[in-house]
Design a protein around this motif. Sequence first.
Motif: not given
Length: 133
Positions: A1-21
């Motif tokens: 079975m293959n595995s893949k990286p996943v975007l987490t909610l915490e990742d999303a919040k960090n990205i949004v914080r930087a964008a919002e800044a």
Amino acid sequence: MNSKPVLTLEDAKNIVRAAEAEASRNSWRVVIAIVDDGGHLLYLQRNHDTQFGSVEIAIQKARAAVAFQRPTKVTEDAVLSGRLIHLALPGALPAEGGVPLVIDNRIVGGLGVSGVRSFEDGQIAQAGIAVFN
């Protein structure tokens, strides 16, 4: 079975914080959307006084970045250079501000920003992905 990286909610919040800044530094009122690798909304932030029409545009920019596996600026540039066929592509959005989110060379989601001029949306998006890469 293959595995893949996943975007987490915490990742999303960090990205949004930087964008919002970045948006706040410039007094820009925007909507910031994060979608997963299937284009499903994971996180959305809208300043209280941002035009509500930007909600769907931010989501669509994020989805288009995932669907076409490139920043939405590529489509905007193509249309501006006369390649109008891009306007017929389902889900394409010819406006800067949507970027794919990549982990280990795999697209795990998309970031979309809407609310100011297209190149300003792009500036905010770049600030968001800078903390992710």
